[in-house]
Write an enzyme that holds these catalytic residues in place. Structure first.
Site, mmCIF file in Angstrom:
data_model
loop_
_atom_site.group_PDB
_atom_site.id
_atom_site.type_symbol
_atom_site.label_atom_id
_atom_site.label_comp_id
_atom_site.label_asym_id
_atom_site.label_seq_id
_atom_site.Cartn_x
_atom_site.Cartn_y
_atom_site.Cartn_z
ATOM 1 N N SER A 169 0.862 -1.074 -0.028
ATOM 2 C CA SER A 169 0.028 -0.044 -0.011
ATOM 3 C C SER A 169 0.712 1.025 -0.017
ATOM 4 O O SER A 169 1.671 1.382 -1.041
ATOM 5 C CB SER A 169 -1.016 -0.004 1.166
ATOM 6 O OG SER A 169 -2.008 0.942 1.036
ATOM 7 N N LYS A 221 -19.835 17.881 3.233
ATOM 8 C CA LYS A 221 -18.777 18.218 4.545
ATOM 9 C C LYS A 221 -18.301 17.035 5.319
ATOM 10 O O LYS A 221 -17.251 16.680 5.599
ATOM 11 C CB LYS A 221 -19.129 19.320 5.273
ATOM 12 C CG LYS A 221 -18.214 19.830 6.127
ATOM 13 C CD LYS A 221 -16.825 20.030 5.997
ATOM 14 C CE LYS A 221 -15.979 20.494 6.988
ATOM 15 N NZ LYS A 221 -14.651 20.896 6.662
#
Length: 339
Positions: A169, A221
């Site tokens: 990763s 948001k």
């Protein structure tokens, strides 16, 4: 017994007084050191010299006196020739270790080490070896770590990454920046994917009649929440954000290793070293130890390690704690002996 009891009480009082005095000294020195720089230090180790010393000791131990004398004479003659030669003829290999945590906090030290190399390295003869060990973590942290290695590539300083255990990763995001990647046969490599997970306690709160309010400005948001009731719209936006991050990750890897079949390797899977070699995720099988031995044959190998200095107050606190603990343990031992 009365004497021993009084002695134990005296010792306890002495320990208390010592601890109090150390505390006062600690506060005074901490205030005095408050305005001093917290800048760390760059530790430089000549691995080539360490290897020569080790070889010399082993030869002396294992060879006959006559054979060692001849060997030692030849080595001294070789050293004299090296002194006469131009120092610039020998290339340097700068070695750094990056053992990453989830938030890649180690990037602070990596930044200093890379900057040090950029100030002295000659791209025509010097190179860098980074030993990466990380299973990945936060995107922004490992993105910055990879960008630090990219500084070396942009300066055209040959960069090699070696993976002894794992570079998955975010760890592979760093590794792919290198000109060449080595990995041990069973090192874990790849995992070009993105994951995000979080619990939701909304049902538990409702069960106990607990209200939770969250107010935002902007439709997205906050997409998913831990305590509020998540919506399918929020989930879909969250998945879109993950996919966007994955696409950025794939583009980053593809930029540095364009020969990779991203459709095949960017599935989030990981592979062992030998498999990674067949897929093109790495360039060769090797451990960092073998690489260092090879480099030491014709290069000066220098290890860089930037360490943050502990504050004086931290050192004193640690020392005071250790001393107090030792005194208390000694007192406890005496008390147990008395009983």
């Amino acid at each position: 017994m009365e004497f021993l009891s009084e002695y134990g009480l005296f010792l306890a009082k002495a320990v208390t007084v010592v601890a109090a005095v150390l505390t006062v000294v600690l506060v005074v020195l901490a205030n005095a050191a408050r305005h001093k720089s917290d800048k760390g230090e760059l530790i430089i180790t000549d691995l080539s010299e360490e290897l020569r010393d080790l070889t010399h000791e082993l030869k002396q131990e294992l060879m006959s006196k006559k054979a060692f004398k001849a060997y030692d004479k030849a080595q001294k003659a070789k050293a004299k020739e090296a002194e006469k030669a131009d120092d610039n003829e020998q290339g340097k290999v700068f070695v750094m270790d990056f053992k990453g945590s989830i938030d890649a906090a180690e990037v602070a030290s990596l930044r200093e080490e890379v900057t040090a190399v950029l100030t002295i390295a000659d791209k025509s003869r010097d190179q860098v070896l980074i030993n990466v060990e990380s299973g990945g973590g936060m995107v922004h942290g490992y993105g910055l770590a990879a960008s630090q290695l990219a500084r070396l590539r942009e300066a055209q300083i040959p960069l090699t990454v070696c993976v002894d255990k794992v570079a998955a990763s975010g760890g592979y995001m760093m590794a792919c920046v290198a000109n060449k990647i080595y990995a041990a046969p069973f090192a874990i490599v790849g995992s070009i994917g993105v994951i995000a997970q979080l619990p939701n306690f909304n049902k538990l709160l409702k069960k106990h009649n607990i209200d939770y309010e969250q107010h935002t400005a902007g439709d997205f948001k906050r997409t998913l929440t831990i305590f509020g009731e998540n919506t399918e719209t929020g989930r879909e936006k969250f998945r879109e954000d993950l996919e966007e991050t994955h696409n950025l990750f794939k583009a980053f890897v593809g930029n540095y290793r364009p020969e990779l079949d991203l459709a095949k390797v960017a599935t989030g899977e990981h592979w062992y070293g030998q498999q990674a070699l067949e897929l093109g995720l790495i360039d060769a099988i090797s451990t960092s130890d073998d690489l260092l031995l090879t480099y030491c044959q014709n290069n000066q190998v220098i290890k860089l390690n930037y360490r943050q200095k502990r504050k004086l107050s931290d050192k004193l606190a640690h020392g005071a704690g250790a001393l107090t603990g030792a005194l208390m343990n000694k007192f406890a031992e005496k008390d147990q002996t008395i009983g």
